[in-house]
Structure formats: structure tokens, C-alpha cells
Write a protein that holds these residues in place. Structure first.
Motif, PDB file in Angstrom:
ATOM      1  N   PHE A 182      69.750  85.740  76.643  1.00  0.00           N
ATOM      2  CA  PHE A 182      68.620  85.129  75.944  1.00  0.00           C
ATOM      3  C   PHE A 182      67.322  85.328  76.730  1.00  0.00           C
ATOM      4  O   PHE A 182      67.260  85.059  77.940  1.00  0.00           O
ATOM      5  N   SER A 183      66.322  85.793  76.019  1.00  0.00           N
ATOM      6  CA  SER A 183      65.000  85.976  76.614  1.00  0.00           C
ATOM      7  C   SER A 183      63.945  85.691  75.556  1.00  0.00           C
ATOM      8  O   SER A 183      64.153  85.945  74.358  1.00  0.00           O
ATOM      9  N   ARG A 184      62.815  85.183  76.000  1.00  0.00           N
ATOM     10  CA  ARG A 184      61.697  84.921  75.098  1.00  0.00           C
ATOM     11  C   ARG A 184      60.749  86.115  75.013  1.00  0.00           C
ATOM     12  O   ARG A 184      59.793  86.092  74.239  1.00  0.00           O
ATOM     13  N   ARG A 185      61.001  87.142  75.813  1.00  0.00           N
ATOM     14  CA  ARG A 185      60.092  88.284  75.890  1.00  0.00           C
ATOM     15  C   ARG A 185      60.597  89.438  75.028  1.00  0.00           C
ATOM     16  O   ARG A 185      61.751  89.867  75.150  1.00  0.00           O
ATOM     17  N   ASN A 186      59.732  89.960  74.168  1.00  0.00           N
ATOM     18  CA  ASN A 186      60.110  91.073  73.304  1.00  0.00           C
ATOM     19  C   ASN A 186      60.478  92.314  74.107  1.00  0.00           C
ATOM     20  O   ASN A 186      61.349  93.096  73.701  1.00  0.00           O
ATOM     21  N   VAL A 187      59.827  92.503  75.258  1.00  0.00           N
ATOM     22  CA  VAL A 187      60.109  93.689  76.067  1.00  0.00           C
ATOM     23  C   VAL A 187      61.549  93.656  76.573  1.00  0.00           C
ATOM     24  O   VAL A 187      62.212  94.708  76.668  1.00  0.00           O
ATOM     25  N   ASP A 188      62.088  92.469  76.857  1.00  0.00           N
ATOM     26  CA  ASP A 188      63.484  92.367  77.298  1.00  0.00           C
ATOM     27  C   ASP A 188      64.438  92.746  76.169  1.00  0.00           C
ATOM     28  O   ASP A 188      65.485  93.357  76.408  1.00  0.00           O
ATOM     29  N   THR A 189      64.068  92.381  74.952  1.00  0.00           N
ATOM     30  CA  THR A 189      64.886  92.778  73.795  1.00  0.00           C
ATOM     31  C   THR A 189      64.904  94.287  73.644  1.00  0.00           C
ATOM     32  O   THR A 189      65.953  94.893  73.404  1.00  0.00           O
ATOM     33  N   GLU A 190      63.745  94.923  73.784  1.00  0.00           N
ATOM     34  CA  GLU A 190      63.652  96.382  73.670  1.00  0.00           C
ATOM     35  C   GLU A 190      64.487  97.061  74.751  1.00  0.00           C
ATOM     36  O   GLU A 190      65.185  98.043  74.483  1.00  0.00           O
TER      37      GLU A 190
END
Length: 355
Positions: free
Chosen positions: A124-132
Motif C-alpha cells: 500500500f502506498s499513497r504515491r502514484n509513482v510507487d504504483t507505476e
């Protein structure tokens, strides 16, 4: 912290082979979307405007209106096995579509892949860059299994460990059928019937893809050797084939399940993606092209925040068996209402049936 919706108690008698589990729901959650016939979402409804019936008995309803519930905890679960390899190239825009799904509201996203096992590519992360970054790790996992039910069960437990009060959702991308799950289907059915997690299934069909591929190469016999597409390089054998002593895990023993539960379990085996979404109060769509995949995710993005999270507390000792749920809004008699249709309560005998 949201009250736990489900307790599964497994009781094994000493020296006996008979397994039973008891399902007790402190709360039954009903993710409910209300729309007009034209497809417009109906906003601003109060709890007293809903009529919720459990086996025909009206219940006292509450709506989760905590300000924090406008946020979203999302687990994206992507199949990486079997025929998924040819589908992964259609998911190029998945990162952008996840941003559209989460929107501007507070959110956290986890990414996991699954074949026979499940792999957390990004917690789980709140940062879109981590999702990418997590999505760049998505690749074929060389497995002949796709344990869809196991993966969803694990994702639900990931969400249950979350310490926020966000709405919870799973985006499941994979084949329609499950191959190789080891989870106890009766317990999974019971859990899906009371979880506050909404599951959105976006499924592809291997049969349809095989047909399209055959049509695409129908004229290959009339091409010269240089015109024919080159065969792909040989892949290594599936990882599971290297494991000694493998057994067939796709045909679990017949259990002493009640007929109503057996119907649901059989439906889960027939189309796991669709039945999982239905049991959670979510939605099922399928695709065969990248355009269809993008359209499916856009549809989910438009709906994932637009539902009421209704709940009620069952009686202290609810009747054992399948409970039928009905939701109405008398002020909107022609409304189209999407919600879960049932849940399971009581003792279930999960011992193998005597042949």
C-alpha cells in the motif's frame, strides 16, 4: 477502526475427521448503488429512505458517513499465468486508469500478481509513482494455474489489516475461471457475503482469444516462408512442473454442504470472476481488446466511489443458512439498485461427503 464483519471459527472434534465452521456476522455490509433508469446516480439518500430486508424481515439500516470513508484503499490483483501473457500488453495504460479510479480523494494502492501463488509487487502506498514502479514488475510468471479465489482471499486480508477507515475495493484482472485455488470455498463464500470490500472483476476469456488468434492467422498457409510470422522462442516449463510429487488440486472432494451453499460454490467454480464480484456487491465486465479493457476500467472509475455503504446488525442468533437480502428505495420505485443478494450465517459441515 471498522468493526470486523466476520468471524470464522473452525472446530475440530478430538479424534474425528469432521470439520465444521461457524459464521457469525457482527455487521452485514451492503455496498449499494442507486441509479435512475437513465443511468444517473441518485445522491443524498438517508438511512430511513432505504428498506433492507433480511429473509423478508426489515432491518435497521445505517450508512457509513465517516468523512474518512471518502478515501479509497485499493488492491489491484492481476493474473500473470496461463494465457495472461498475451493479455499483459493490453494493460499498458493500467497506471493511468488506476489514477482515474482513485481520483483526487485520499487513497492507497497495492499491486499484486498471481498464478499458483500470489506476489506483492507493491505494498500500500499513497504515491502514484510507487504504483507505476510496481506495475513495471508485472510479467508472465510461467504457471499453469491461476488461483483466483486464493488471491482474492489474500487481498481481502490485506485490506482488513489496513488502519484507516477508507472504502475498500479490489480490482481483479484475469481469466473467468479459477484453476488451482486451495482456499476452503465454503469459508470464502461466507467471508464474501459480509465483507465491506467491493470487488470489481475485469475478465478475459482464453477461448475468445484463441478464436481471435486463429482468425488472425487463418491465411498463414498461403504466405511464403518469409511472410509467415516467426514462432515465439520456447518458454521454460511452468514452475510447478519442477516440483516433485504434484497432485491434482483442481478437484476438491465433494463436501457435505447444504444445497444452497453448494449452488453458490458451483457457481464460484464455473465463473469465479463473476461470482466473486456478485457476492461482494461489485461488478463484472469482460474484454477481448485493449480498447475494451480501457472502456471497462473507465466504467469502474465512474462508479467505484458512487455507492452507499449500508450495514445492519443481524439478530443475536440468526437462523443458520443462506440469508436473502432485498434493498428498496420507496421514494424511487423505478430505481435500478445494485447490491449483494445474500450472505451465509450459521454452522457449516465442511467434512468430505461419504461416497
Amino acid at each position: 477502526m471498522r468493526v470486523a464483519a466476520l468471524f470464522l471459527l473452525v472446530c475440530v472434534a478430538a479424534g474425528a475427521q469432521e470439520n465444521k465452521f461457524s459464521v457469525r456476522s457482527d455487521l452485514v455490509f451492503l455496498p449499494t448503488r442507486v441509479q435512475t433508469k437513465k443511468g444517473e446516480t441518485v445522491y443524498g439518500l438517508r438511512p430511513d429512505q432505504f428498506i433492507v430486508e433480511d429473509n423478508g424481515v426489515r432491518q435497521t439500516v445505517t450508512i457509513d458517513e465517516d468523512p474518512e470513508s471518502s478515501g479509497l484503499s485499493l488492491v489491484v490483483v492481476v493474473q500473470c499465468s496461463r494465457s495472461a501473457e498475451q493479455e499483459l500488453k493490453k494493460l499498458k495504460g493500467l497506471g493511468t486508469m488506476i489514477e482515474a479510479i482513485t481520483g483526487a480523494a485520499p487513497h492507497e494502492v497495492a499491486i499484486m500478481a498471481f498464478g499458483a501463488d500470489h506476489y506483492i509487487l507493491g505494498d500500500f502506498s499513497r504515491r502514484n509513482v510507487d504504483t507505476e514502479i510496481a506495475l513495471t514488475k508485472l510479467r508472465d510468471c510461467s504457471s499453469r494455474f491461476n488461483a483466483t479465489i486464493d488471491a482474492v482471499d489474500f487481498a481481502i486480508h490485506m485490506l482488513n489489516r489496513s488502519r484507516n477507515h477508507y472504502r475498500r475495493a479490489i480490482l481483479l484482472i484475469g481469466e473467468t475461471r479459477d484453476h488451482g485455488s486451495k482456499s476452503k470455498l465454503d469459508e470464502v463464500v461466507a467471508e464474501l457475503g459480509t465483507t465491506d470490500t467491493v470487488i470489481y472483476s475485469v475478465a478475459f476469456s482464453p477461448a475468445k482469444n484463441d478464436m481471435l488468434d486463429s482468425m488472425r492467422h487463418a491465411g498463414d498457409a498461403y504466405k511464403t516462408e518469409t511472410e509467415k510470422p516467426q514462432p515465439p522462442p520456447k518458454k521454460p516449463p511452468p514452475l510447478e512442473d519442477d516440483k516433485p510429487g504434484m497432485v491434482d488440486i483442481e478437484r476438491p472432494p465433494i463436501m457435505n454442504w447444504p444445497p444452497q451453499l453448494l449452488l453458490i460454490v458451483n457457481a464460484l467454480k464455473g465463473n469465479a470472476a463473476s461470482e466473486i464480484a456478485s457476492l461482494s456487491g461489485g461488478e463484472y465486465v469482460n474484454f477481448t481488446t485493449q480498447k475494451g479493457f480501457d472502456a471497462s476500467l473507465q466504467r469502474i472509475a465512474n462508479r467505484i466511489h458512487n455507492y452507499y455503504l449500508l450495514s445492519f446488525k443481524p439478530t443475536a442468533d440468526p437462523p443458520s443458512g443462506l440469508h436473502t437480502l432485498r434493498v428498496r428505495v420507496p421514494d424511487y420505485p423505478d430505481a435500478v439498485i445494485q447490491t449483494r443478494k445474500n450472505y451465509w450465517a450459521g454452522m457449516v459441515d465442511s467434512a468430505p461427503a461419504v461416497k
